[in-house]
Scaffold this motif. Structure first.
Motif, PDB file in Angstrom:
ATOM      1  N   LYS A  16       0.847  -1.185   0.000  1.00  0.00           N
ATOM      2  CA  LYS A  16       0.000   0.000   0.000  1.00  0.00           C
ATOM      3  C   LYS A  16       0.885   1.238   0.000  1.00  0.00           C
ATOM      4  CE  LYS A  16      -3.857   2.279   2.202  1.00  0.00           C
ATOM      5  NZ  LYS A  16      -4.860   2.269   3.251  1.00  0.00           N
ATOM      6  N   GLY A  17       0.456   2.260  -0.710  1.00  0.00           N
ATOM      7  CA  GLY A  17       1.198   3.508  -0.757  1.00  0.00           C
ATOM      8  C   GLY A  17       0.431   4.633  -0.104  1.00  0.00           C
ATOM      9  N   TYR A  18       1.176   5.570   0.465  1.00  0.00           N
ATOM     10  CA  TYR A  18       0.596   6.722   1.144  1.00  0.00           C
ATOM     11  C   TYR A  18       1.252   7.976   0.594  1.00  0.00           C
ATOM     12  CZ  TYR A  18      -0.639   3.107   4.522  1.00  0.00           C
ATOM     13  OH  TYR A  18      -1.117   1.972   5.118  1.00  0.00           O
ATOM     14  N   LEU A  19       0.450   8.964   0.260  1.00  0.00           N
ATOM     15  CA  LEU A  19       0.939  10.282  -0.138  1.00  0.00           C
ATOM     16  C   LEU A  19       0.608  11.229   0.995  1.00  0.00           C
ATOM     17  CD1 LEU A  19       2.131  12.224  -2.245  1.00  0.00           C
ATOM     18  CD2 LEU A  19      -0.185  12.516  -3.138  1.00  0.00           C
ATOM     19  N   VAL A  20       1.637  11.807   1.613  1.00  0.00           N
ATOM     20  CA  VAL A  20       1.405  12.668   2.771  1.00  0.00           C
ATOM     21  C   VAL A  20       2.079  14.018   2.572  1.00  0.00           C
ATOM     22  CG1 VAL A  20       1.213  10.685   4.297  1.00  0.00           C
ATOM     23  CG2 VAL A  20       3.395  11.831   4.111  1.00  0.00           C
ATOM     24  N   GLY A  21       1.494  15.039   3.198  1.00  0.00           N
ATOM     25  CA  GLY A  21       2.046  16.380   3.089  1.00  0.00           C
ATOM     26  C   GLY A  21       2.013  17.151   4.389  1.00  0.00           C
ATOM     27  N   THR A  22       1.442  16.550   5.439  1.00  0.00           N
ATOM     28  CA  THR A  22       1.371  17.223   6.737  1.00  0.00           C
ATOM     29  C   THR A  22       1.867  16.277   7.825  1.00  0.00           C
ATOM     30  OG1 THR A  22      -0.861  16.457   7.297  1.00  0.00           O
ATOM     31  CG2 THR A  22      -0.687  18.499   5.985  1.00  0.00           C
ATOM     32  N   PRO A  23       2.278  16.822   8.960  1.00  0.00           N
ATOM     33  CA  PRO A  23       2.712  15.956  10.066  1.00  0.00           C
ATOM     34  C   PRO A  23       1.618  14.977  10.525  1.00  0.00           C
ATOM     35  CG  PRO A  23       3.491  18.180  10.443  1.00  0.00           C
ATOM     36  CD  PRO A  23       2.570  18.239   9.252  1.00  0.00           C
ATOM     37  N   ASP A  24       0.366  15.407  10.534  1.00  0.00           N
ATOM     38  CA  ASP A  24      -0.719  14.509  10.939  1.00  0.00           C
ATOM     39  C   ASP A  24      -0.911  13.370   9.942  1.00  0.00           C
ATOM     40  OD1 ASP A  24      -1.269  15.854  13.298  1.00  0.00           O
ATOM     41  OD2 ASP A  24      -2.836  17.105  12.398  1.00  0.00           O
ATOM     42  N   GLU A  25      -0.815  13.682   8.654  1.00  0.00           N
ATOM     43  CA  GLU A  25      -0.911  12.629   7.638  1.00  0.00           C
ATOM     44  C   GLU A  25       0.240  11.645   7.755  1.00  0.00           C
ATOM     45  OE1 GLU A  25      -3.139  15.129   4.067  1.00  0.00           O
ATOM     46  OE2 GLU A  25      -0.961  14.928   4.031  1.00  0.00           O
ATOM     47  N   LEU A  26       1.434  12.153   8.047  1.00  0.00           N
ATOM     48  CA  LEU A  26       2.601  11.293   8.212  1.00  0.00           C
ATOM     49  C   LEU A  26       2.419  10.360   9.407  1.00  0.00           C
ATOM     50  CD1 LEU A  26       5.454  10.388   7.480  1.00  0.00           C
ATOM     51  CD2 LEU A  26       6.315  12.315   8.833  1.00  0.00           C
ATOM     52  N   LYS A  27       1.979  10.904  10.513  1.00  0.00           N
ATOM     53  CA  LYS A  27       1.762  10.097  11.715  1.00  0.00           C
ATOM     54  C   LYS A  27       0.757   8.979  11.437  1.00  0.00           C
ATOM     55  CE  LYS A  27       0.474  10.449  16.565  1.00  0.00           C
ATOM     56  NZ  LYS A  27       0.069  11.349  17.645  1.00  0.00           N
ATOM     57  N   SER A  28      -0.328   9.320  10.780  1.00  0.00           N
ATOM     58  CA  SER A  28      -1.358   8.335  10.456  1.00  0.00           C
ATOM     59  C   SER A  28      -0.833   7.261   9.504  1.00  0.00           C
ATOM     60  CB  SER A  28      -2.562   9.045   9.839  1.00  0.00           C
ATOM     61  OG  SER A  28      -3.530   8.129   9.442  1.00  0.00           O
ATOM     62  N   ALA A  29      -0.121   7.687   8.455  1.00  0.00           N
ATOM     63  CA  ALA A  29       0.414   6.738   7.471  1.00  0.00           C
ATOM     64  C   ALA A  29       1.429   5.798   8.106  1.00  0.00           C
ATOM     65  CB  ALA A  29       1.049   7.487   6.303  1.00  0.00           C
ATOM     66  N   LEU A  30       2.305   6.319   8.953  1.00  0.00           N
ATOM     67  CA  LEU A  30       3.301   5.466   9.602  1.00  0.00           C
ATOM     68  C   LEU A  30       2.648   4.481  10.556  1.00  0.00           C
ATOM     69  CD1 LEU A  30       6.206   7.983  10.284  1.00  0.00           C
ATOM     70  CD2 LEU A  30       6.108   6.170   8.556  1.00  0.00           C
ATOM     71  N   SER A  31       1.683   4.947  11.314  1.00  0.00           N
ATOM     72  CA  SER A  31       0.988   4.066  12.239  1.00  0.00           C
ATOM     73  C   SER A  31       0.307   2.918  11.497  1.00  0.00           C
ATOM     74  CB  SER A  31      -0.036   4.875  13.040  1.00  0.00           C
ATOM     75  OG  SER A  31      -0.762   4.038  13.881  1.00  0.00           O
ATOM     76  N   GLU A  32      -0.393   3.267  10.429  1.00  0.00           N
ATOM     77  CA  GLU A  32      -1.100   2.248   9.658  1.00  0.00           C
ATOM     78  C   GLU A  32      -0.137   1.296   8.951  1.00  0.00           C
ATOM     79  OE1 GLU A  32      -4.189   2.145   5.908  1.00  0.00           O
ATOM     80  OE2 GLU A  32      -4.338   3.835   7.305  1.00  0.00           O
ATOM     81  N   SER A  33       0.914   1.835   8.372  1.00  0.00           N
ATOM     82  CA  SER A  33       1.836   0.985   7.609  1.00  0.00           C
ATOM     83  C   SER A  33       2.648   0.061   8.511  1.00  0.00           C
ATOM     84  CB  SER A  33       2.754   1.831   6.723  1.00  0.00           C
ATOM     85  OG  SER A  33       3.559   2.687   7.492  1.00  0.00           O
ATOM     86  N   PHE A  34       3.073   0.530   9.681  1.00  0.00           N
ATOM     87  CA  PHE A  34       3.826  -0.343  10.582  1.00  0.00           C
ATOM     88  C   PHE A  34       2.955  -1.461  11.142  1.00  0.00           C
ATOM     89  CE2 PHE A  34       6.938   3.279  11.210  1.00  0.00           C
ATOM     90  CZ  PHE A  34       7.955   2.664  10.502  1.00  0.00           C
ATOM     91  N   SER A  35       1.688  -1.186  11.359  1.00  0.00           N
ATOM     92  CA  SER A  35       0.810  -2.230  11.894  1.00  0.00           C
ATOM     93  C   SER A  35       0.366  -3.208  10.813  1.00  0.00           C
ATOM     94  CB  SER A  35      -0.402  -1.611  12.593  1.00  0.00           C
ATOM     95  OG  SER A  35      -1.205  -0.919  11.669  1.00  0.00           O
ATOM     96  N   ALA A  36       0.447  -2.832   9.534  1.00  0.00           N
ATOM     97  CA  ALA A  36       0.027  -3.704   8.439  1.00  0.00           C
ATOM     98  C   ALA A  36       0.992  -4.870   8.229  1.00  0.00           C
ATOM     99  CB  ALA A  36      -0.119  -2.911   7.150  1.00  0.00           C
TER     100      ALA A  36
END
Length: 92
Positions: free
Chosen positions: A47-67
């Motif tokens: 899965k890929g994530y496109l992020v541009g804000t600190p909140d988006e980054l936090k969410s993407a990292l949390s989701e990707s590490f748990s996946a």
């Protein structure tokens, strides 16, 4: 595995420095503005994530590490942020 791309739209160069006869046809190894690096992993079942804000980054990292599968987080940053690291005249 999580791959994080800090995407400043280029490799050690400012946007106005991208010129010359091949500016509209970059090499496949060049980082280019607006490239969808996050979309490449989907061809491999990740899965890929496109992020541009600190909140988006936090969410993407949390989701990707748990996946617990291959993911790419494409973090769009300011093209001028940290540009001195690629310039020998600054010697930092």
């Amino acid at each position: 595995m999580v791959i994080i791309v800090f995407n400043n739209g280029g490799v050690r160069r400012h946007p106005e420095e991208i010129d010359g006869p091949h500016k509209d046809d970059p090499a496949p190894t060049d980082f280019v503005p607006n490239a969808g690096y996050h979309a490449l992993i989907e061809a491999f079942g990740g899965k890929g994530y496109l992020v541009g804000t600190p909140d988006e980054l936090k969410s993407a990292l949390s989701e990707s590490f748990s996946a617990r599968k291959p993911d790419v987080v494409n973090v769009v940053i300011d093209p001028y942020a940290g540009s001195e690291s690629g310039r020998m005249q600054y010697k930092n």
